[in-house]
Design a protein around this motif. Structure first.
Motif, PDB file in Angstrom:
ATOM      1  N   UNK A  89       0.568   0.665   6.154  1.00 57.87           N
ATOM      2  CA  UNK A  89       1.575  -0.195   5.729  1.00 57.87           C
ATOM      3  C   UNK A  89       1.359  -1.463   5.425  1.00 57.87           C
ATOM      4  N   UNK A  90       0.679  -1.996   6.523  1.00 58.60           N
ATOM      5  CA  UNK A  90       0.394  -3.644   6.598  1.00 58.60           C
ATOM      6  C   UNK A  90      -0.803  -3.817   5.515  1.00 58.60           C
ATOM      7  N   UNK A  91      -1.706  -2.905   5.551  1.00 56.55           N
ATOM      8  CA  UNK A  91      -2.971  -2.883   4.702  1.00 56.55           C
ATOM      9  C   UNK A  91      -2.293  -2.960   3.139  1.00 56.55           C
ATOM     10  N   UNK A  92      -1.269  -2.182   2.674  1.00 57.76           N
ATOM     11  CA  UNK A  92      -0.849  -1.789   1.356  1.00 57.76           C
ATOM     12  C   UNK A  92       0.096  -3.094   1.095  1.00 57.76           C
ATOM     13  N   UNK A  93       1.025  -3.449   2.191  1.00 61.08           N
ATOM     14  CA  UNK A  93       1.974  -4.607   2.139  1.00 61.08           C
ATOM     15  C   UNK A  93       1.339  -5.727   1.859  1.00 61.08           C
ATOM     16  N   UNK A  94       0.325  -6.303   2.451  1.00 62.64           N
ATOM     17  CA  UNK A  94      -0.417  -7.796   2.573  1.00 62.64           C
ATOM     18  C   UNK A  94      -1.734  -7.842   1.657  1.00 62.64           C
TER      19      UNK A  94
ATOM     20  N   UNK B 168       4.662   5.093   1.792  1.00 64.59           N
ATOM     21  CA  UNK B 168       3.767   4.549   0.984  1.00 64.59           C
ATOM     22  C   UNK B 168       4.581   3.644  -0.016  1.00 64.59           C
ATOM     23  N   UNK B 169       5.678   4.295  -0.562  1.00 70.03           N
ATOM     24  CA  UNK B 169       6.506   3.695  -1.571  1.00 70.03           C
ATOM     25  C   UNK B 169       7.315   2.360  -0.962  1.00 70.03           C
ATOM     26  N   UNK B 170       7.682   2.463   0.187  1.00 73.41           N
ATOM     27  CA  UNK B 170       8.325   1.240   1.005  1.00 73.41           C
ATOM     28  C   UNK B 170       7.027   0.023   1.090  1.00 73.41           C
ATOM     29  N   UNK B 171       5.837   0.466   1.353  1.00 72.55           N
ATOM     30  CA  UNK B 171       4.662  -0.325   1.476  1.00 72.55           C
ATOM     31  C   UNK B 171       4.508  -1.244   0.035  1.00 72.55           C
ATOM     32  N   UNK B 172       4.600  -0.424  -0.974  1.00 73.40           N
ATOM     33  CA  UNK B 172       4.370  -0.862  -2.418  1.00 73.40           C
ATOM     34  C   UNK B 172       5.544  -1.817  -2.645  1.00 73.40           C
ATOM     35  N   UNK B 173       6.945  -1.389  -2.348  1.00 76.09           N
ATOM     36  CA  UNK B 173       8.019  -2.485  -2.592  1.00 76.09           C
ATOM     37  C   UNK B 173       7.640  -3.806  -1.662  1.00 76.09           C
ATOM     38  N   UNK B 174       7.168  -3.654  -0.416  1.00 74.03           N
ATOM     39  CA  UNK B 174       7.110  -4.856   0.256  1.00 74.03           C
ATOM     40  C   UNK B 174       5.913  -5.629  -0.358  1.00 74.03           C
ATOM     41  N   UNK B 175       4.871  -4.799  -0.855  1.00 71.66           N
ATOM     42  CA  UNK B 175       4.005  -5.703  -1.627  1.00 71.66           C
ATOM     43  C   UNK B 175       4.505  -6.418  -2.968  1.00 71.66           C
ATOM     44  N   UNK B 176       5.418  -5.692  -3.910  1.00 69.88           N
ATOM     45  CA  UNK B 176       5.910  -6.427  -4.895  1.00 69.88           C
ATOM     46  C   UNK B 176       6.732  -7.561  -4.424  1.00 69.88           C
ATOM     47  N   UNK B 177       7.605  -7.401  -3.586  1.00 68.44           N
ATOM     48  CA  UNK B 177       8.289  -8.177  -3.045  1.00 68.44           C
ATOM     49  C   UNK B 177       7.829  -9.683  -2.558  1.00 68.44           C
ATOM     50  N   UNK B 178       6.718  -9.337  -1.736  1.00 64.63           N
ATOM     51  CA  UNK B 178       5.923 -10.336  -1.233  1.00 64.63           C
ATOM     52  C   UNK B 178       5.228 -11.086  -2.453  1.00 64.63           C
ATOM     53  N   UNK B 179       4.807 -10.487  -3.435  1.00 62.76           N
ATOM     54  CA  UNK B 179       4.339 -11.015  -4.615  1.00 62.76           C
ATOM     55  C   UNK B 179       5.407 -12.036  -5.230  1.00 62.76           C
ATOM     56  N   UNK B 180       6.541 -11.781  -5.404  1.00 65.56           N
ATOM     57  CA  UNK B 180       7.535 -12.662  -5.803  1.00 65.56           C
ATOM     58  C   UNK B 180       7.613 -13.666  -4.949  1.00 65.56           C
ATOM     59  N   UNK B 181       7.751 -13.609  -3.692  1.00 68.10           N
ATOM     60  CA  UNK B 181       7.814 -14.826  -2.705  1.00 68.10           C
ATOM     61  C   UNK B 181       6.658 -15.670  -2.817  1.00 68.10           C
ATOM     62  N   UNK B 182       5.686 -15.189  -2.956  1.00 71.65           N
ATOM     63  CA  UNK B 182       4.300 -15.989  -3.244  1.00 71.65           C
ATOM     64  C   UNK B 182       4.553 -16.847  -4.513  1.00 71.65           C
ATOM     65  N   UNK B 183       4.778 -16.243  -5.375  1.00 75.33           N
ATOM     66  CA  UNK B 183       4.858 -16.702  -7.046  1.00 75.33           C
ATOM     67  C   UNK B 183       6.049 -17.722  -6.908  1.00 75.33           C
ATOM     68  N   UNK B 184       7.188 -17.540  -6.420  1.00 73.54           N
ATOM     69  CA  UNK B 184       8.375 -18.230  -6.306  1.00 73.54           C
ATOM     70  C   UNK B 184       7.920 -19.676  -5.320  1.00 73.54           C
ATOM     71  N   UNK B 185       7.269 -19.383  -4.160  1.00 71.37           N
ATOM     72  CA  UNK B 185       6.815 -20.569  -3.665  1.00 71.37           C
ATOM     73  C   UNK B 185       5.722 -21.530  -4.068  1.00 71.37           C
ATOM     74  N   UNK B 186       5.030 -20.862  -4.788  1.00 68.39           N
ATOM     75  CA  UNK B 186       3.722 -21.597  -5.419  1.00 68.39           C
ATOM     76  C   UNK B 186       4.384 -22.562  -6.778  1.00 68.39           C
ATOM     77  N   UNK B 187       5.190 -21.837  -7.785  1.00 66.00           N
ATOM     78  CA  UNK B 187       5.367 -22.401  -8.774  1.00 66.00           C
ATOM     79  C   UNK B 187       6.782 -22.968  -8.887  1.00 66.00           C
ATOM     80  N   UNK B 188       7.305 -22.889  -8.104  1.00 65.29           N
ATOM     81  CA  UNK B 188       8.995 -23.670  -8.039  1.00 65.29           C
ATOM     82  C   UNK B 188       9.049 -24.582  -6.768  1.00 65.29           C
TER      83      UNK B 188
END
Length: 314
Positions: free
Chosen positions: A110-115, A168-188
């Motif tokens: 879960x952590x490997x996929x999510x992070x 696996x699907x929840x790990x992928x969802x977590x990865x997608x959400x964390x991507x949004x978090x990173x982009x929002x943090x970096x560009x806003x």
């Protein structure tokens, strides 16, 4: 710089213990992942409040004219609060989806996929946001990440004898959400100080998770929790969340950004190692190879993204 690297590495190790302790909590109590996500934020909030107040006092001493952004909560404009609120939303979604993924599958996978997937996703999506096209290196890293993820899933099937699709699907969802978090943090970002950002982000996430816990009856499990379970909750909120972030923010002050991003990739490796040593989770030969491919892809994507950003700034 060595001290900074060690602090970041130690922060990654502390973060890695979150899923291990959470796995013990889920196995020994009726505590739901969403409830744990909420409790983690609530326990950490006083810690970040203290750090935020100390940060604000330092800003006022360094800027006696009162023009420093974040020198008080009242000084924050709506332009500053809007992205912080968005970060809180992403944080709430990530905390919930990640801990659900840990519960439904193993802590390691879960952590490997999510992070590991988010840095690759960010490298691909950040380029168009900067008016550039993803480089060939970025696409190679993306293919490597997909290959590594696939190998992890195959390795998990080999060792468990089943496809833990929901995890696996929840790990992928977590990865997608964390991507949004990173982009929002970096560009806003509007220059809000680190611990002010962390406090507002965690507070917003806790407020958003509260009605979810109430509607799902998550607080009912608290009556059946023993002292050791409460100690585990406090540990997750104070040590990996509070102290871990303090070490990370302190470490990055004296560590180059590219090196910091590479050292942070130790977290999923620490989780996989601890999950094997403590929980007996096995990735298998294919899974271990997939983890290596995935981590290498993260490092390549991070370096590619840093270079692209430097070229754009130049």
């Amino acid at each position: 710089m060595i001290q900074g690297v060690l602090l970041i590495a130690l922060a990654a190790l502390l973060w890695a213990t979150t899923s291990i302790v959470a796995k013990f909590l889920f196995g020994g109590s009726d505590l739901a992942p969403i409830t744990l996500a909420f409790l983690r934020l609530v326990v950490a909030l006083p810690f970040f409040w203290v750090l935020m107040r100390r940060e604000q006092r330092q800003l006022r001493r360094d800027n006696p004219d009162g023009n420093a952004v974040g020198s008080s909560l009242r000084s924050l404009s709506w332009k500053a609060l809007l992205p912080l609120t968005a970060l809180g939303l992403f944080q709430a979604l990530y905390q919930g989806s990640y801990l659900v993924a840990v519960d439904l599958s193993g802590a390691g996978i879960a952590t490997l996929i999510s992070l590991c997937l988010p840095p690759v996703f960010v490298a691909i999506l950040a380029a168009p946001m900067l008016g550039e096209r993803p480089t060939l290196t970025t696409w190679i890293a993306a293919l490597g990440a997909l290959l590594g993820t696939g190998m992890l899933v195959v390795g998990d099937i080999d060792t468990t004898g089943t496809l833990r699709l929901a995890g696996i699907l929840m790990s992928l969802l977590a990865a997608a959400v964390y991507t949004g978090f990173t982009l929002t943090s970096r560009y806003n970002s509007v220059g809000t100080p680190a611990f002010t950002t962390a406090f507002i982000c965690f507070l917003t996430a806790a407020v958003l998770l509260l009605p979810v816990v109430l509607l799902t009856g998550g607080f009912a499990a608290l009556e059946t929790m023993a002292l050791k379970h409460w100690l585990m909750v406090c540990y997750i909120g104070v040590v990996p969340t509070g102290i871990g972030y303090l070490m990370f923010f302190t470490g990055i002050k004296s560590t180059p950004a590219t090196l910091s991003s590479i050292v942070v990739t130790l977290e999923p490796l620490f989780v996989a190692l601890l999950a094997w040593l403590i929980l007996g989770e096995m990735l298998g030969t294919v899974g271990v190879a997939g983890a290596i491919v995935l981590v290498v892809a993260v490092i390549v994507a991070s370096r590619s993204n840093r270079v692209a950003g430097a070229n754009q700034n130049g």
